[in-house]
Design an enzyme around this catalytic site. Structure first.
Site, mmCIF file in Angstrom:
data_model
loop_
_atom_site.group_PDB
_atom_site.id
_atom_site.type_symbol
_atom_site.label_atom_id
_atom_site.label_comp_id
_atom_site.label_asym_id
_atom_site.label_seq_id
_atom_site.Cartn_x
_atom_site.Cartn_y
_atom_site.Cartn_z
ATOM 1 N N HIS A 103 0.789 -1.035 -0.129
ATOM 2 C CA HIS A 103 -0.063 0.073 -0.073
ATOM 3 C C HIS A 103 0.727 1.270 0.041
ATOM 4 O O HIS A 103 0.449 2.259 -0.470
ATOM 5 C CB HIS A 103 -0.986 0.052 1.287
ATOM 6 C CG HIS A 103 -1.825 -1.032 1.373
ATOM 7 N ND1 HIS A 103 -2.378 -1.637 2.537
ATOM 8 C CD2 HIS A 103 -2.596 -1.930 0.333
ATOM 9 C CE1 HIS A 103 -3.105 -2.253 2.271
ATOM 10 N NE2 HIS A 103 -3.224 -2.665 0.995
ATOM 11 N N ASP A 127 -0.805 3.588 5.458
ATOM 12 C CA ASP A 127 -1.097 2.881 6.567
ATOM 13 C C ASP A 127 -0.375 3.124 7.774
ATOM 14 O O ASP A 127 -0.782 2.636 8.832
ATOM 15 C CB ASP A 127 -0.964 1.372 6.043
ATOM 16 C CG ASP A 127 -1.801 0.772 5.034
ATOM 17 O OD1 ASP A 127 -2.813 1.359 4.913
ATOM 18 O OD2 ASP A 127 -1.658 -0.424 4.700
ATOM 19 N N TRP A 174 -3.081 -16.186 -0.078
ATOM 20 C CA TRP A 174 -3.927 -15.107 -0.192
ATOM 21 C C TRP A 174 -4.713 -14.969 -1.224
ATOM 22 O O TRP A 174 -4.247 -14.992 -2.387
ATOM 23 C CB TRP A 174 -3.144 -13.881 0.205
ATOM 24 C CG TRP A 174 -2.268 -13.260 1.197
ATOM 25 C CD1 TRP A 174 -2.332 -11.935 1.671
ATOM 26 C CD2 TRP A 174 -1.437 -13.696 2.148
ATOM 27 N NE1 TRP A 174 -1.522 -11.725 2.736
ATOM 28 C CE2 TRP A 174 -1.082 -12.824 3.182
ATOM 29 C CE3 TRP A 174 -1.028 -15.158 2.379
ATOM 30 C CZ2 TRP A 174 -0.113 -13.050 4.070
ATOM 31 C CZ3 TRP A 174 -0.158 -15.200 3.342
ATOM 32 C CH2 TRP A 174 0.259 -14.532 4.077
ATOM 33 N N TYR A 196 -7.058 -13.211 -3.570
ATOM 34 C CA TYR A 196 -7.942 -12.055 -3.532
ATOM 35 C C TYR A 196 -8.547 -11.994 -4.804
ATOM 36 O O TYR A 196 -7.777 -11.611 -5.990
ATOM 37 C CB TYR A 196 -7.091 -10.733 -3.183
ATOM 38 C CG TYR A 196 -6.563 -10.694 -1.750
ATOM 39 C CD1 TYR A 196 -7.382 -11.583 -0.719
ATOM 40 C CD2 TYR A 196 -5.516 -9.950 -1.247
ATOM 41 C CE1 TYR A 196 -7.032 -11.469 0.728
ATOM 42 C CE2 TYR A 196 -5.225 -9.730 0.128
ATOM 43 C CZ TYR A 196 -5.874 -10.300 1.067
ATOM 44 O OH TYR A 196 -5.537 -10.303 2.236
ATOM 45 N N LYS A 232 -6.298 -17.274 3.061
ATOM 46 C CA LYS A 232 -6.652 -16.065 3.445
ATOM 47 C C LYS A 232 -7.595 -15.469 2.672
ATOM 48 O O LYS A 232 -7.073 -15.245 1.505
ATOM 49 C CB LYS A 232 -5.241 -15.378 3.982
ATOM 50 C CG LYS A 232 -5.421 -14.014 4.360
ATOM 51 C CD LYS A 232 -4.057 -13.632 4.857
ATOM 52 C CE LYS A 232 -3.796 -12.502 5.461
ATOM 53 N NZ LYS A 232 -4.225 -11.250 4.770
ATOM 54 N N SER A 284 -9.368 -12.388 6.437
ATOM 55 C CA SER A 284 -8.340 -11.269 6.164
ATOM 56 C C SER A 284 -9.075 -10.217 7.002
ATOM 57 O O SER A 284 -9.970 -9.833 6.761
ATOM 58 C CB SER A 284 -7.966 -11.073 4.839
ATOM 59 O OG SER A 284 -7.380 -10.082 4.319
ATOM 60 N N GLY A 339 -8.585 -6.367 6.609
ATOM 61 C CA GLY A 339 -9.174 -5.417 5.820
ATOM 62 C C GLY A 339 -8.674 -4.044 6.619
ATOM 63 O O GLY A 339 -8.104 -4.078 7.377
ATOM 64 N N GLY A 346 -3.926 -7.223 10.104
ATOM 65 C CA GLY A 346 -2.611 -6.253 10.001
ATOM 66 C C GLY A 346 -3.280 -4.920 10.828
ATOM 67 O O GLY A 346 -3.128 -4.553 11.714
ATOM 68 N N ARG A 347 -3.803 -4.062 9.707
ATOM 69 C CA ARG A 347 -4.259 -2.718 9.927
ATOM 70 C C ARG A 347 -5.283 -2.604 11.416
ATOM 71 O O ARG A 347 -4.969 -1.778 12.035
ATOM 72 C CB ARG A 347 -4.842 -2.054 8.832
ATOM 73 C CG ARG A 347 -4.088 -1.533 7.941
ATOM 74 C CD ARG A 347 -4.589 -1.469 6.342
ATOM 75 N NE ARG A 347 -5.147 -2.777 5.786
ATOM 76 C CZ ARG A 347 -5.686 -2.581 4.522
ATOM 77 N NH1 ARG A 347 -5.888 -1.632 3.970
ATOM 78 N NH2 ARG A 347 -6.168 -3.772 4.074
HETATM 79 P P1 FBP Z 1 -4.898 -6.241 6.541
HETATM 80 O O1 FBP Z 1 -5.569 -6.597 8.020
HETATM 81 O O2 FBP Z 1 -4.044 -4.771 6.776
HETATM 82 O O3 FBP Z 1 -6.010 -6.235 5.715
HETATM 83 O O4 FBP Z 1 -3.726 -7.056 6.225
HETATM 84 C C1 FBP Z 1 -3.907 -8.530 5.456
HETATM 85 C C2 FBP Z 1 -3.560 -8.180 4.004
HETATM 86 O O5 FBP Z 1 -3.708 -9.464 3.469
HETATM 87 C C3 FBP Z 1 -2.029 -8.002 4.093
HETATM 88 O O6 FBP Z 1 -0.974 -9.321 4.084
HETATM 89 C C4 FBP Z 1 -1.814 -7.355 2.874
HETATM 90 O O7 FBP Z 1 -0.696 -6.519 2.825
HETATM 91 C C5 FBP Z 1 -2.887 -6.482 2.584
HETATM 92 O O8 FBP Z 1 -4.040 -7.434 3.272
HETATM 93 C C6 FBP Z 1 -3.496 -6.356 1.180
HETATM 94 O O9 FBP Z 1 -4.477 -5.464 1.211
HETATM 95 P P2 FBP Z 1 -5.620 -5.082 0.086
HETATM 96 O O10 FBP Z 1 -6.472 -5.969 0.142
HETATM 97 O O11 FBP Z 1 -5.521 -3.788 -0.031
HETATM 98 O O12 FBP Z 1 -4.778 -5.550 -1.315
#
Ligand code: FBP
Length: 264
Positions: free
Chosen positions: A26, A31, A140, A142, A173, A198, A200, A227-228
Site C-alpha cells: 500500500h 497505512d 492469500w 484475493y 486467507k 483477512s 481489511g 494487520g491494520r
Molecule cells: P490487513 O489486515 O491490514 O488487511 O492485512 C491483510 C493483508 O492481506 C496483508 O497481508 C496485505 O498487505 C493486505 O491485506 C493487502 O490489502 P489489499 O486488500 O488492499 O490488497
C-alpha cells in the site's frame, strides 16, 4: 497431513496471525503512523499480544524478525502504484525464506486477474518446494481485476476458498463476506483446508471488527490474519487481547443463528 503442516501456527484448532507486508502493498503514507512505521513495534506486538504467527516480507524479516513467534514469509508482492489487472510475482525463494526462519510460506494470488495463470503457476512451484521441506503454503486469494465486481460476495469468496484448495494450499486467507452464514459456505468450499479471515481496512469501531471476527469463527474459520485493525488501533495490545478472547478463549456469544454451515 496438510493440517500438520500448519501446526506451528495453530493452537486448539485456532489461530491469529499478524500481517505486516502493507508497506510494499500500500505504501507507508497510506497505512503507517509514527509508531507502526517501525517494524520492531509490530514484532513486539506479535510477541506480547500472543499472536500465533507473524507475516513479513523478506527484507523486514532479515532485519527485524526476532524468532519469538513463528514466521511466515510472504514470497511475492507488488506495489500499489501500477494500475490495471494485478500481478504479484515471486520476490523470495522458499529456500531463502527457510534460511530466515520461516515456518510457513505466503503467496498472494489475484483470482480473476488476467494474469491469474502466471500466479497459479508460480504458486504451484512454491507449494511443491514448501511441501518438500514440510512447510505449509498459505495462499492469500484475493479476487481482483476487471472481471470482479464484488470481491466480498458469497460466490466470489467461496470461489477463492475453493481455488486455494485446488491449487494445493494448506490454508487460505480470504475476505469476509459480511455474515457468518455466507462465510460458512466459503469455509465449506475449502473442504477442510484452513480458512483465515483477512482483516481489511480499519473498521469504524473495535466492536464492529470483533463482530466480524466472531462471525468468521462461528462460520468455522480457523482464525484471522490481521494487520491494520491490530497495529493501527490506538491500543494494539488491548485489541490483541480482545482477539485472543474471541479466537482462543471463545468468550463471545454465538452470532450464528443456526447449528451449522448452510448450503447456498
Ligand atoms: P490487513 O489486515 O491490514 O488487511 O492485512 C491483510 C493483508 O492481506 C496483508 O497481508 C496485505 O498487505 C493486505 O491485506 C493487502 O490489502 P489489499 O486488500 O488492499 O490488497
Amino acid at each position: 497431513m496438510k493440517q500438520e503442516r500448519m501446526s506451528a501456527f495453530v493452537k486448539d484448532g485456532r489461530s491469529m496471525l499478524l500481517a505486516y507486508d502493507q508497506g510494499l502493498e500500500h505504501g507507508p503514507s497510506t497505512d503507517f503512523n509514527d509508531k507502526n512505521i517501525d517494524p520492531s513495534f509490530v514484532m513486539e506486538l506479535a510477541v506480547k499480544g500472543g499472536f500465533d504467527g507473524i507475516i513479513f516480507q523478506k527484507g523486514v524479516a532479515e532485519r527485524f524478525y526476532t524468532g519469538e513467534v513463528p514466521l511466515i514469509v510472504k514470497v511475492n508482492g507488488k506495489s500499489a502504484l501500477v494500475k490495471g489487472d494485478p500481478i504479484s510475482r515471486q520476490l523470495c525463494s522458499v529456500e531463502y525464506a527457510v534460511s530466515l526462519g520461516a515456518k510457513g510460506i505466503g503467496y498472494t494470488v489475484y483470482l480473476g486477474s488476467e494474469h491469474e495463470a502466471e500466479m497459479f503457476k508460480e504458486f504451484g512451484t512454491i507449494q511443491e518446494e514448501a511441501h518438500d521441506r514440510g512447510l505449509p503454503a498459505i495462499a492469500w486469494v484475493y479476487p481482483r481485476g476487471g472481471a470482479i465486481t464484488n470481491d466480498t460476495s458469497k460466490e466470489v469468496v467461496s470461489y477463492a476458498a475453493r481455488a486455494a484448495l485446488e491449487l494445493g494450499a494448506d490454508a487460505a486467507k480470504i475476505k469476509y463476506t459480511g455474515d457468518p452464514i455466507s462465510f460458512s459456505w466459503a469455509v465449506k468450499a475449502g473442504a477442510g483446508m484452513k480458512v483465515f479471515m483477512s482483516g481489511g481496512p480499519k473498521a469504524p469501531t473495535d466492536e464492529a471488527f470483533l463482530r466480524q471476527v466472531q462471525g468468521a469463527m462461528d462460520a468455522g474459520a480457523t482464525g484471522l490474519a490481521v494487520g491494520r485493525n491490530a497495529w493501527q488501533n490506538s491500543n494494539p495490545m488491548q485489541m490483541a487481547a480482545e482477539l485472543r478472547r474471541v479466537i482462543h478463549e471463545r468468550k463471545v456469544e454465538k452470532l450464528l443463528p443456526t447449528a451449522g454451515p448452510q448450503a447456498p
